[in-house]
Design an enzyme around this catalytic site. Structure first.
Site, mmCIF file in Angstrom:
data_model
loop_
_atom_site.group_PDB
_atom_site.id
_atom_site.type_symbol
_atom_site.label_atom_id
_atom_site.label_comp_id
_atom_site.label_asym_id
_atom_site.label_seq_id
_atom_site.Cartn_x
_atom_site.Cartn_y
_atom_site.Cartn_z
ATOM 1 N N THR A 42 4.653 -14.195 9.484
ATOM 2 C CA THR A 42 5.344 -13.214 10.469
ATOM 3 C C THR A 42 5.806 -14.523 11.652
ATOM 4 O O THR A 42 7.072 -14.413 11.849
ATOM 5 C CB THR A 42 4.539 -12.454 11.584
ATOM 6 O OG1 THR A 42 3.134 -13.481 12.079
ATOM 7 C CG2 THR A 42 3.835 -11.188 11.058
ATOM 8 N N ASN A 99 -4.337 -6.050 18.402
ATOM 9 C CA ASN A 99 -2.605 -7.242 18.671
ATOM 10 C C ASN A 99 -1.345 -6.054 17.934
ATOM 11 O O ASN A 99 -2.388 -5.931 16.573
ATOM 12 C CB ASN A 99 -2.343 -8.527 18.022
ATOM 13 C CG ASN A 99 -0.807 -9.526 17.822
ATOM 14 O OD1 ASN A 99 -0.461 -9.087 18.850
ATOM 15 N ND2 ASN A 99 -0.713 -9.650 16.800
ATOM 16 N N TYR A 101 8.331 -5.159 14.917
ATOM 17 C CA TYR A 101 8.139 -5.077 13.470
ATOM 18 C C TYR A 101 9.074 -3.535 12.891
ATOM 19 O O TYR A 101 8.888 -2.713 13.393
ATOM 20 C CB TYR A 101 6.852 -4.542 12.955
ATOM 21 C CG TYR A 101 6.412 -5.698 13.734
ATOM 22 C CD1 TYR A 101 6.019 -6.899 13.894
ATOM 23 C CD2 TYR A 101 4.223 -5.861 13.291
ATOM 24 C CE1 TYR A 101 5.556 -8.278 14.266
ATOM 25 C CE2 TYR A 101 3.833 -6.571 13.426
ATOM 26 C CZ TYR A 101 4.224 -7.991 14.014
ATOM 27 O OH TYR A 101 3.725 -9.029 13.768
ATOM 28 N N GLY A 102 9.484 -3.642 11.767
ATOM 29 C CA GLY A 102 10.666 -2.777 10.891
ATOM 30 C C GLY A 102 9.632 -1.260 10.844
ATOM 31 O O GLY A 102 9.841 -0.546 10.338
ATOM 32 N N LYS A 160 30.605 29.987 0.729
ATOM 33 C CA LYS A 160 31.006 28.969 0.796
ATOM 34 C C LYS A 160 32.624 28.394 1.542
ATOM 35 O O LYS A 160 33.329 29.071 1.085
ATOM 36 C CB LYS A 160 31.137 28.006 -0.342
ATOM 37 C CG LYS A 160 31.271 26.611 -0.577
ATOM 38 C CD LYS A 160 31.574 26.083 -1.906
ATOM 39 C CE LYS A 160 33.729 25.953 -1.905
ATOM 40 N NZ LYS A 160 34.231 25.737 -3.347
ATOM 41 N N ARG A 200 0.716 -0.553 -0.285
ATOM 42 C CA ARG A 200 0.125 -0.109 -0.194
ATOM 43 C C ARG A 200 0.721 1.183 -0.555
ATOM 44 O O ARG A 200 0.751 3.074 0.299
ATOM 45 C CB ARG A 200 -1.099 -0.057 1.288
ATOM 46 C CG ARG A 200 -2.155 -1.076 0.547
ATOM 47 C CD ARG A 200 -2.842 -0.908 1.924
ATOM 48 N NE ARG A 200 -2.494 -1.981 3.356
ATOM 49 C CZ ARG A 200 -3.022 -1.900 4.231
ATOM 50 N NH1 ARG A 200 -4.083 -0.598 4.445
ATOM 51 N NH2 ARG A 200 -3.018 -2.585 5.647
ATOM 52 N N GLN A 236 15.172 -13.494 4.011
ATOM 53 C CA GLN A 236 13.641 -14.719 4.947
ATOM 54 C C GLN A 236 12.651 -14.552 2.767
ATOM 55 O O GLN A 236 12.412 -13.067 2.281
ATOM 56 C CB GLN A 236 12.269 -14.370 5.639
ATOM 57 C CG GLN A 236 11.260 -15.185 4.935
ATOM 58 C CD GLN A 236 10.115 -14.139 5.594
ATOM 59 O OE1 GLN A 236 9.851 -13.057 6.101
ATOM 60 N NE2 GLN A 236 8.437 -14.911 6.387
ATOM 61 N N LYS A 244 9.116 -0.317 2.472
ATOM 62 C CA LYS A 244 8.614 -0.318 2.888
ATOM 63 C C LYS A 244 9.497 0.863 4.330
ATOM 64 O O LYS A 244 9.341 1.934 4.820
ATOM 65 C CB LYS A 244 7.363 -0.658 3.597
ATOM 66 C CG LYS A 244 6.209 0.015 4.686
ATOM 67 C CD LYS A 244 5.225 -0.548 4.895
ATOM 68 C CE LYS A 244 5.618 -1.944 5.761
ATOM 69 N NZ LYS A 244 4.059 -2.110 6.272
HETATM 70 C C1 UD1 Z 1 0.198 -8.566 12.073
HETATM 71 C C2 UD1 Z 1 -0.237 -9.786 12.724
HETATM 72 C C3 UD1 Z 1 -1.465 -9.144 13.478
HETATM 73 C C4 UD1 Z 1 -1.708 -7.644 13.687
HETATM 74 C C5 UD1 Z 1 -0.649 -6.678 12.549
HETATM 75 C C6 UD1 Z 1 0.013 -5.650 13.443
HETATM 76 C C7 UD1 Z 1 0.079 -12.063 11.700
HETATM 77 C C8 UD1 Z 1 -0.127 -13.409 11.554
HETATM 78 N N1 UD1 Z 1 -0.569 -10.599 11.958
HETATM 79 O O1 UD1 Z 1 -0.648 -8.533 10.901
HETATM 80 O O2 UD1 Z 1 -2.058 -9.978 14.537
HETATM 81 O O3 UD1 Z 1 -3.001 -7.005 14.011
HETATM 82 O O4 UD1 Z 1 0.306 -7.087 12.497
HETATM 83 O O5 UD1 Z 1 0.471 -4.539 12.280
HETATM 84 O O6 UD1 Z 1 1.046 -11.640 13.211
HETATM 85 N N2 UD1 Z 1 6.850 -9.745 8.023
HETATM 86 C C9 UD1 Z 1 8.181 -10.500 7.451
HETATM 87 N N3 UD1 Z 1 7.367 -11.986 6.395
HETATM 88 C C10 UD1 Z 1 6.141 -12.037 6.914
HETATM 89 C C11 UD1 Z 1 5.326 -10.856 6.816
HETATM 90 C C12 UD1 Z 1 4.995 -9.959 7.011
HETATM 91 O O7 UD1 Z 1 8.953 -9.725 8.227
HETATM 92 O O8 UD1 Z 1 6.441 -13.328 6.327
HETATM 93 C C13 UD1 Z 1 6.890 -8.279 8.189
HETATM 94 C C14 UD1 Z 1 6.407 -6.975 7.770
HETATM 95 O O9 UD1 Z 1 6.937 -7.157 6.802
HETATM 96 C C15 UD1 Z 1 6.325 -6.404 8.915
HETATM 97 C C16 UD1 Z 1 5.228 -7.363 10.389
HETATM 98 O O10 UD1 Z 1 6.122 -8.680 9.629
HETATM 99 O O11 UD1 Z 1 6.957 -5.533 9.557
HETATM 100 C C17 UD1 Z 1 4.161 -7.698 9.805
HETATM 101 O O12 UD1 Z 1 3.596 -8.251 8.202
HETATM 102 P P1 UD1 Z 1 2.051 -7.294 7.809
HETATM 103 O O13 UD1 Z 1 2.179 -8.643 6.741
HETATM 104 O O14 UD1 Z 1 2.309 -6.465 7.969
HETATM 105 O O15 UD1 Z 1 0.965 -8.229 9.105
HETATM 106 P P2 UD1 Z 1 -0.527 -8.323 8.874
HETATM 107 O O16 UD1 Z 1 -0.957 -8.690 8.620
HETATM 108 O O17 UD1 Z 1 -1.027 -6.701 9.494
HETATM 109 CA CA CA Z 2 0.065 -4.355 9.002
#
Ligand code: UD1
Ligand code: CA
Length: 454
Positions: free
Chosen positions: A81, A168, A102-103, A350, A17, A75, A24
């Protein structure tokens, strides 16, 4: 902090997005990539190690963060996650605690994290938040006794579960001793076919490990960046915090909503900053400094009592006490102004040192120069420092008067007390005390007629 604290920062996701080719977590907040804020907060906890899980965008993330003690884990592909954390397992060992960050959640505070870690031991600690609009987040499901039994992702949630407002944030602390086993038990049987880290909750319950929810100290700490709008919102929150701290320290801000600090801004007593100023890198303003509207100051020191007038740019310079700079001045790297120096509108400086009480008040270029004390540089004067191949220095001694529209063709030096007539082109050194002019004779043509429009 506990000796065995591991931090894992998840940063492999794409961030669709954001609609950008840049991963990101590399989008800037306050001039620094999102993930750098998270790394800085992680470092404040003094963990044994910090792992960064990256993936989308190739090597850009490790390149941007470049080393210093971070462990990078790739990864590929990104299967959720839980899968992301599992990639870091070989680096974590089975002792102590693992904190998952989270980054793309950059404003998380070290005090909140310290409170989560303080619980220690054999428990699963979740950072949760109560949101008016919980959409998009995993919901915290509790049983009748109030214990957390599951986190349900929105895409997997029932209508009743979607109504839950406790969410969460994704940030959690896991016991190292359980990590390997729990990771091996995650499955991807869910709506997104992903390995959800959130599925450790039922695994913890099955192992009779307490699941504890901690609330963030401030409501914005858990906010994530998924879109440019959210990035802009977090930028304003961040800047508001900086402005608040400056005001608490006694700085007068004309409007705290119109200040941008992208780095560190240190201020003495009674500093005043007008609207729309940007401070980048390391900026130090001494006592009683005033910065007018719409100025940009980068990696700069400003001495006490100095006024930076509106629309002035200062980059990598040292400005002394009681100077007046601007409006519309451009001070470039390597500039050193002594005390009581005046640099006026449309003057560019300068790599130049300018001595006490010297002035260049209008329309000038002073580059690669040493200017003494009590020098006056007239409007339109230029140091011709560049011959097309190399830069050369101009030396102007104390008490020199330079008329308007003078070209000083470097390398050249002007002796103390000398005067240079208006319009001169100075190509040779001028001895002290003399008047130097380059004479162009004025010609008067009587009877000459100005062309007329037809
Ligand atoms: C996740 C949580 C959700 C929470 C939300 C908060 C899970 C299953 N869900 O959902 O409960 O409310 O975050 O924002 O954990 N990432 C990786 N590798 C992956 C997938 C994600 O490194 O394979 C990293 C992303 O870069 C990001 C973070 O994990 O920093 C969260 O990933 P994202 O896809 O945004 O998770 P949500 O679906 O939003
Ligand atoms: Ca997210």
């Amino acid at each position: 902090m506990p000796a065995g604290l591991n931090v894992v920062i998840l940063a492999a996701g794409q961030g669709k997005r954001m609609r950008s080719r840049l991963p990101k977590v590399l989008h800037p907040l306050a001039g620094r990539p999102l993930i750098e804020h998270v790394v800085a907060t992680a470092r404040a906890l003094k963990p044994a190690r910090i792992c960064v899980v990256y993936g989308h965008g190739g090597e850009q993330v490790p390149q941007a963060l470049r080393g210093d003690g971070l462990i990078f884990v790739k990864q590929q592909p990104q299967l959720g996650t839980g899968h992301a954390l599992a990639q870091a397992l070989p680096h974590l060992g089975s002792a102590g605690l693992t904190l998952v960050l989270y980054g793309d959640v950059p404003l998380i505070g070290d005090e909140t994290l310290a409170a989560m870690i303080a619980g220690g031991g054999d428990r699963l600690t979740l950072l949760t938040a109560e949101l008016d609009d919980p959409s998009g987040y995993g919901r915290i499901v509790r049983n009748r006794r109030g214990s957390i039994t599951a986190i349900v992702e929105e895409k997997d949630a029932s209508v009743a579960q979607r109504a839950i407002r406790e969410v969460n944030t994704g940030i959690m602390v896991l016991p190292g001793a359980r990590l390997g086993e729990w990771m091996s038990k995650l499955s991807n049987r869910n709506a997104q076919r992903e390995y959800y880290l959130t599925d450790v909750v039922p695994l913890a319950s099955a192992d009779r490990v307490a699941v504890v929810a901690v609330k963030a100290r401030t409501p914005w700490e858990a906010l994530g960046v998924n879109s440019k709008q959210q990035l802009a919102q977090l930028e304003r929150i961040y800047q508001w915090q900086r402005a608040t701290r400056l005001m608490d320290a006694g700085v007068t801000l004309a409007d705290p909503m119109r200040l941008d600090v992208r780095g560190n801004l240190a201020c003495g007593a009674d500093v005043r900053i007008d609207v729309n100023c940007v401070f980048e890198g390391e900026v130090r303003l001494a006592d009683r400094v005033e910065v007018g509207a719409n100025c940009v100051l980068r990696d700069t020191e400003v001495g006490p009592g100095t006024r930076i007038e509106p629309f002035t740019l200062v980059d990598a310079a040292k400005i002394g006490a009681n100077c007046r700079v601007g409006p519309y001045a451009r001070i470039r790297p390597g500039t050193r102004l002594a005390e009581d120096v005046h640099i006026g509108n449309f003057v560019e400086v300068k790599a130049a040192e300018i001595g006490a009480r010297s002035k260049a008040n209008h329309l000038a270029y002073i580059g690669d120069a040493s200017v003494g004390r009590d020098v006056n540089i007239g409007a339109g004067t230029i140091t011709c420092n560049y011959d097309g191949a190399a830069k050369h220095r101009t030396v102007i001694d104390d008490d020199v008067q330079i008329g308007s529209d003078v070209q000083l063709v470097a390398p050249v030096s002007i002796g103390a007390g000398a005067t240079i007539g208006a319009g001169a082109t100075i190509t040779e050194d001028v001895p002290p005390g003399v008047l130097a002019v380059t004479e162009k004779k004025q010609v008067v043509k009587p009877g000459w007629k100005r062309p007329q429009k037809k």
